[in-house]
Design a protein around this motif. Structure first.
Motif, short mmCIF file in Angstrom:
data_model
loop_
_atom_site.label_atom_id
_atom_site.label_comp_id
_atom_site.label_asym_id
_atom_site.label_seq_id
_atom_site.Cartn_x
_atom_site.Cartn_y
_atom_site.Cartn_z
N PRO B 97 -2.91 -42.41 -64.59
CA PRO B 97 -4.23 -42.39 -63.96
C PRO B 97 -4.67 -40.98 -63.60
O PRO B 97 -3.93 -40.01 -63.84
N ALA B 98 -5.84 -40.86 -63.03
CA ALA B 98 -6.34 -39.55 -62.61
C ALA B 98 -5.41 -38.95 -61.55
O ALA B 98 -4.80 -39.68 -60.76
N SER B 99 -5.28 -37.65 -61.55
CA SER B 99 -4.43 -36.91 -60.60
C SER B 99 -2.97 -37.30 -60.71
O SER B 99 -2.24 -37.27 -59.72
N SER B 100 -2.53 -37.68 -61.90
CA SER B 100 -1.13 -38.04 -62.06
C SER B 100 -0.32 -36.91 -62.71
O SER B 100 0.87 -37.07 -62.94
N GLY B 101 -0.95 -35.81 -63.04
CA GLY B 101 -0.20 -34.67 -63.56
C GLY B 101 -0.18 -34.56 -65.07
O GLY B 101 0.59 -33.80 -65.65
N ARG B 102 -1.08 -35.29 -65.76
CA ARG B 102 -1.11 -35.24 -67.23
C ARG B 102 -1.49 -33.84 -67.73
O ARG B 102 -0.84 -33.29 -68.61
N THR B 103 -2.56 -33.30 -67.14
CA THR B 103 -3.01 -31.97 -67.58
C THR B 103 -2.00 -30.91 -67.17
O THR B 103 -1.81 -29.93 -67.90
N THR B 104 -1.37 -31.10 -66.04
CA THR B 104 -0.34 -30.16 -65.60
C THR B 104 0.79 -30.09 -66.63
O THR B 104 1.23 -29.00 -67.02
N LEU B 105 1.21 -31.25 -67.08
CA LEU B 105 2.28 -31.30 -68.09
C LEU B 105 1.80 -30.70 -69.41
O LEU B 105 2.55 -29.98 -70.08
N LEU B 106 0.55 -30.99 -69.76
CA LEU B 106 0.00 -30.44 -71.00
C LEU B 106 -0.02 -28.91 -70.95
O LEU B 106 0.39 -28.24 -71.91
N LEU B 107 -0.49 -28.37 -69.84
CA LEU B 107 -0.56 -26.91 -69.73
C LEU B 107 0.84 -26.29 -69.72
O LEU B 107 1.04 -25.20 -70.26
N ALA B 108 1.79 -26.99 -69.12
CA ALA B 108 3.17 -26.49 -69.12
C ALA B 108 3.70 -26.44 -70.56
O ALA B 108 4.37 -25.48 -70.96
N ALA B 109 3.37 -27.48 -71.34
CA ALA B 109 3.82 -27.50 -72.74
C ALA B 109 3.14 -26.40 -73.54
O ALA B 109 3.76 -25.76 -74.40
N LEU B 110 1.85 -26.17 -73.26
CA LEU B 110 1.12 -25.09 -73.95
C LEU B 110 1.72 -23.73 -73.60
O LEU B 110 1.85 -22.86 -74.47
N ALA B 111 2.06 -23.57 -72.32
CA ALA B 111 2.64 -22.30 -71.89
C ALA B 111 4.00 -22.08 -72.55
O ALA B 111 4.32 -20.96 -72.98
N ALA B 112 4.78 -23.16 -72.65
CA ALA B 112 6.09 -23.03 -73.30
C ALA B 112 5.93 -22.66 -74.77
O ALA B 112 6.68 -21.82 -75.30
N ALA B 113 4.93 -23.27 -75.43
CA ALA B 113 4.68 -22.94 -76.84
C ALA B 113 4.22 -21.49 -76.97
O ALA B 113 4.61 -20.79 -77.91
N ALA B 114 3.40 -21.05 -76.03
CA ALA B 114 2.93 -19.66 -76.07
C ALA B 114 4.10 -18.70 -75.88
O ALA B 114 4.14 -17.64 -76.50
N ARG B 115 5.05 -19.09 -75.03
CA ARG B 115 6.22 -18.22 -74.82
C ARG B 115 7.06 -18.14 -76.09
O ARG B 115 7.73 -17.15 -76.34
N ARG B 116 7.01 -19.20 -76.91
CA ARG B 116 7.74 -19.17 -78.19
C ARG B 116 6.96 -18.40 -79.25
O ARG B 116 7.42 -18.25 -80.37
N GLY B 117 5.74 -17.98 -78.91
CA GLY B 117 4.91 -17.22 -79.86
C GLY B 117 4.13 -18.10 -80.81
O GLY B 117 3.65 -17.63 -81.84
N GLU B 118 3.99 -19.38 -80.48
CA GLU B 118 3.30 -20.29 -81.39
C GLU B 118 1.81 -20.36 -81.04
O GLU B 118 1.42 -20.15 -79.90
N PHE B 119 1.02 -20.70 -82.05
CA PHE B 119 -0.40 -20.93 -81.83
C PHE B 119 -0.63 -22.40 -81.50
O PHE B 119 0.03 -23.27 -82.09
N CYS B 120 -1.52 -22.64 -80.57
CA CYS B 120 -1.76 -24.01 -80.13
C CYS B 120 -3.24 -24.32 -80.24
O CYS B 120 -4.08 -23.43 -80.26
N ALA B 121 -3.53 -25.60 -80.29
CA ALA B 121 -4.93 -26.04 -80.32
C ALA B 121 -5.08 -27.22 -79.39
O ALA B 121 -4.18 -28.06 -79.30
N ILE B 122 -6.18 -27.25 -78.69
CA ILE B 122 -6.46 -28.39 -77.82
C ILE B 122 -7.85 -28.92 -78.16
O ILE B 122 -8.82 -28.17 -78.21
#
Lengths: 548, 305
Positions: B97-122
């Motif tokens: 549901p809303a405010s359950s941390g979905r976007t937080t987890l998504l951004l964490a995954a994007l940040a981890a991918a960025a740390r690996r040097g990968e390009f991401c798309a949303i």
């Protein structure tokens, strides 16, 4: 050794290069102002149908089956550029002798292309690839090569020392066909005088002129007579003057009937792009910018001649009085220009065509197209070293096309990378083009992985535009929120924190000042956190986003 | 992704009895004469039958077992511990549901991918991404392609005229745009992570995505190093998702305590260390039945320090 590339009947050749379908038909080119247009060039088929030069356009139109085309300086300049490119793809030392003639130095090319015959054949094939049916001649001096190319059709190779023998049968008129438009009037009088003298002497070919005694010839015609004799003997010697002008990669088509649909336009663009890319490839160049200029017909100005996209679209309106002098209804023509910038040099005509199609779909010219002009800015091919252990990244060509397709779906301003602006204003960011560079794992961030993993950063999801809400206050803080637009965002405020006051840009018209609250609302099943904003200047309350 | 089922009976040297024979055999044991005939059957015939059956059974070693997908970090250690990481070449669903941390987890995954040097798309169906939050999460903004659905495409003929003004569109059109953009991105390839943000679409609209579309996405991303991530209110991809995580917010009790003891909690009190409960609902990454386990992890606002 020198090679000469000569394009016979250049006006017709330039048209046939732009419209290859006409090669099998009778084509006549006319020039001049209406209604006094006259035929200035015809091809062989038209000649057989008794269409002659200097005939009026009306007379030529009486011959059924003859295709009439207006002479196009743009097409001729494109054909000339292609001719020079063809020569320069073999040798850097190229002389731009005339609009239909180019001479190149073949010194040192044996190891690359073989014998003189093989080089000449290769040049002829390359010219055919460029859409030009050219005569190619190889001789020991530039002038002999030029005369042989102008006199003999196909490929001619004159061995060293046999110039006089080979050039002998050529008619004397070949000596005076220099192809330079600007010298036509002056040279024509001189040529006619000398030709009349030769006619009276019974000198009709190179062989007869070469046999004349030089002293007697000089007594009668002066130094010009000796020069012509040297040319006829194939013994003239001069230094090749290589061209130094930067190459221009442009193609143009002037249309007989205006184009109103994208499909036929794409067909024409495809042909032009293939020509431009072939020329770029011959010089081992790519392009990073394509400029397409369309001349529109019957452009009725009704407040639309403004720059819609000031970055890319330039519309220059010119007023022309109609030919019949109708002062009441001036016809307005416009130049519609689109510029495609690529993040890196590319050379793929199919990709360029697709990008142009998508761009024109998104930005239609708005009027029938009369003339197409395409310019490619040359750039050196990109050099990139791949690596086995590099992370995956999108292919630039494929990505460019994908981004263009996405932009056609969602709008150009809605796709790209985000860039934060140096401001505290809400929505303080802008979009810019997504350009994947050489991504490297971020070492600094790698070190902080452990810290990052322990606690994630709470994200805010924005409502665009913000939701206007009604807020009941209690002790100067929000106690109840009601949103008419979104049913979820309403209810009693369970917890609240704030206000966080901020303001800025007070020196501009768009000043802002606001109080931010973080509130928790009870939904049907769960509790959701929102950011509530009180606009201190406008006086309204808005829910700007939700923490998720 | 399907798991290969391997029968080990043949390998252990047992032999199979056809159904007819087994039936006959069962009857034979009730009939003494037929039972004696079975007993008298020569051992060589049985051996032949055994070898015939064994030859028709493919040895376990020769079965092509699909390798387990490579997994990458989700950016949150607790989630990695729970799920083993996000699988490459698979669809991962994160819902709640809303405010359950979905976007937080998504951004964490994007940040981890960025740390690996990968390009991401949303692909953002609701145009809801907050660039400030993205930057605060540690995502390299230059490595992230953001596609914001929600504008009419300017499709037109040459004679239509100049650019028409943009128009806000309905959630159905947003969904259509999202699916088409996702198709294009998956076809383009080269991205380390492609995220589909369906959170702001009404559940009834999101449920209209045909299962065939999810199958197409799963097929397109298969055998590629791309992590396909979908965040939504409810799970909608059915059997196409390899990993499904249900998120919900907890920590209300803590905030209740804060608000009880203090009349005016600060931003930090309200938003620091939001507790999020994660539950793996489905996982086909590991070859074992999913046991629904729960973990909690905390998130904090960027300005909380």
């Amino acid at each position: 050794m020198f090679a000469c590339i000569f394009v016979p009947n250049f006006c017709v050749a330039a048209v046939l290069r732009a419209e290859p379908d006409l090669r099998t038909q009778a084509v006549a080119i006319f020039e001049g102002k209406a209604p006094l247009e006259t035929v200035c060039a015809v091809n062989e088929n038209a000649g057989r149908m008794e269409v002659e030069i200097a005939m009026t356009k009306a007379q030529a139109e009486l011959c059924s089956g003859v295709v009439l085309r207006a002479r196009s300086p743009l097409q001729e300049s494109a054909a000339h550029a292609a001719l020079v490119d063809c020569a320069q793809s073999f040798s850097p030392c190229v002389e731009d002798t005339a609009c239909d003639t180019a001479v190149l130095d073949l010194a040192g090319m044996e190891s690359l292309f073989g014998t003189a015959r093989e080089v000449a054949d290769a040049i002829s094939n390359r010219a055919a690839d460029f859409g030009l049916a050219a005569n190619v001649a190889v001789a020991s001096n530039p002038d002999a090569a030029v005369l042989a190319a102008r006199g003999f059709s196909g490929v001619t190779v004159i061995p060293c020392g046999k110039e006089a023998e080979q050039l002998g049968p050529l008619p004397i008129a070949v000596l005076f066909a220099n192809g330079r438009e600007e010298e036509k009037d002056e040279a024509q009088k001189r040529t006619e005088g000398i030709l009349a003298i030769f006619e009276r002497w019974g000198v009709r070919d190179f062989q007869a002129l070469a046999a004349l005694p030089p002293v007697a010839l000089s007594e009668r015609l002066g130094q010009e007579g000796l020069r012509l004799q040297q040319l006829a003997r194939g013994a003239a010697s001069r230094i090749l003057v290589p061209m130094e002008e930067p190459a221009k990669f442009e193609e143009a088509i002037e249309l007989e009937f205006p184009v109103v649909l994208l499909e036929p336009l794409a067909f024409l663009l495809n042909r032009m792009l293939e020509q431009v890319c072939a020329r770029l490839a011959s010089r081992a160049l790519h392009t990073q910018q394509l400029r397409l200029t369309l001349q529109l017909e019957d452009f009725h100005s009704c407040g639309q001649d403004l720059d819609i996209d000031s970055h890319q679209s330039i519309i220059n309106s010119h007023k022309f009085q109609s030919a019949i002098g109708n002062r009441q209804s001036p016809i307005r023509f416009a130049h519609f220009q689109r510029t495609l910038n690529f993040p890196m040099p590319m050379l793929d005509p199919k990709l360029f065509l697709k990008l142009l199609q998508l761009d024109l779909n998104a930005h239609p010219p708005g009027a029938p197209i009369k003339k197409i002009h395409l310019i490619a800015e040359p750039a050196r091919p990109r050099s990139a070293q791949g690596g086995l252990f590099l992370p995956p990244s999108p292919e630039p060509e494929k990505l460019e096309l994908t981004l263009a397709r996405i932009a056609s779906l969602v709008g150009k301003s809605h796709v790209g990378s985000m860039e934060l602006l140096d401001t505290h204003r809400a929505e303080g960011f802008r979009m810019h083009r997504f350009v994947p560079g050489a991504a490297q794992p971020n070492q600094k961030q790698k070190c902080s992985d452990a810290q990052e993993n322990t606690c994630a950063v709470a994200a805010l999801r924005m409502f665009r535009p913000p939701l206007r809400v009604k807020v009941a206050l209690e002790n100067n803080g929000p106690a109840h929120v009601a949103c008419a637009k979104k049913k979820d965002v309403q209810g009693r405020v369970l917890w609240k924190a704030g206000p966080w006051r901020s303001s800025g840009d007070w020196w501009e018209r768009e000043a802002w000042s606001r109080d931010e609250w973080d509130i928790a609302l009870q939904n049907e099943t769960d509790i959701a956190l929102y950011r509530l904003v009180h606009d201190l200047l406008g006086g309204g309350w808005f829910v700007e986003g939700t923490y998720d | 992704m399907s798991t290969a089922v391997i029968s080990t009976s043949a390998a252990q040297g047992r032999f199979f009895i056809f159904d007819e024979e087994s039936d006959a055999g069962s009857h034979a044991f009730h009939d003494p004469e037929r039972a004696s005939s079975y007993i008298r059957r020569p051992q060589s015939a049985i051996r032949n039958q055994k070898s015939e059956i064994l030859s028709s059974v493919t040895p376990a070693l020769r079965l092509s077992v699909r390798p387990a997908p490579e997994v990458v970090s989700s950016g949150i250690a607790a989630i990695d511990t729970l799920t083993g990481g996000l699988p490459r070449g698979c669809l991962t669903e994160i819902f709640g549901p809303a405010s359950s941390g979905r976007t937080t987890l998504l951004l964490a995954a994007l940040a981890a991918a960025a740390r690996r040097g990968e390009f991401c798309a949303i692909v953002d169906a609701g145009d809801a991404l907050d660039p400030q939050s993205v930057a605060a999460a540690g995502v390299d903004l230059n490595q992230l392609l953001w596609v914001r659905c929600g504008e009419h495409s300017p499709q037109s003929s040459l004679l239509q005229g100049w650019d028409s003004p943009t128009e806000t569109i309905s959630s159905e059109h947003r969904l259509e745009q999202l699916l088409r953009v996702a198709d294009l991105l998956l076809e383009s390839g080269g991205f380390g992570l492609i995220a589909l943000d369906l959170c702001d679409l009404p559940p009834q609209t999101a449920r209209r995505i045909p299962l065939a579309t999810w199958f197409r996405f799963r097929r397109a991303v298969e055998h590629t190093p791309t992590v396909l991530l979908a965040i939504e209110r409810q799970a909608i991809a059915g059997s196409c998702s390899s990993l499904r995580i249900n998120l919900s917010a907890t920590g209300n009790r803590k905030r209740e305590q804060i608000t009880n003891c203090e009349m005016k909690p600060t931003h930090a009190h309200l938003l620091t260390e939001l507790e999020i409960k994660a539950e793996v609902v489905r996982s086909r990454v590991e070859r074992k039945p999913v046991c629904s386990t729960e973990i909690t992890f905390a998130s904090k606002t960027a300005w909380a320090g």
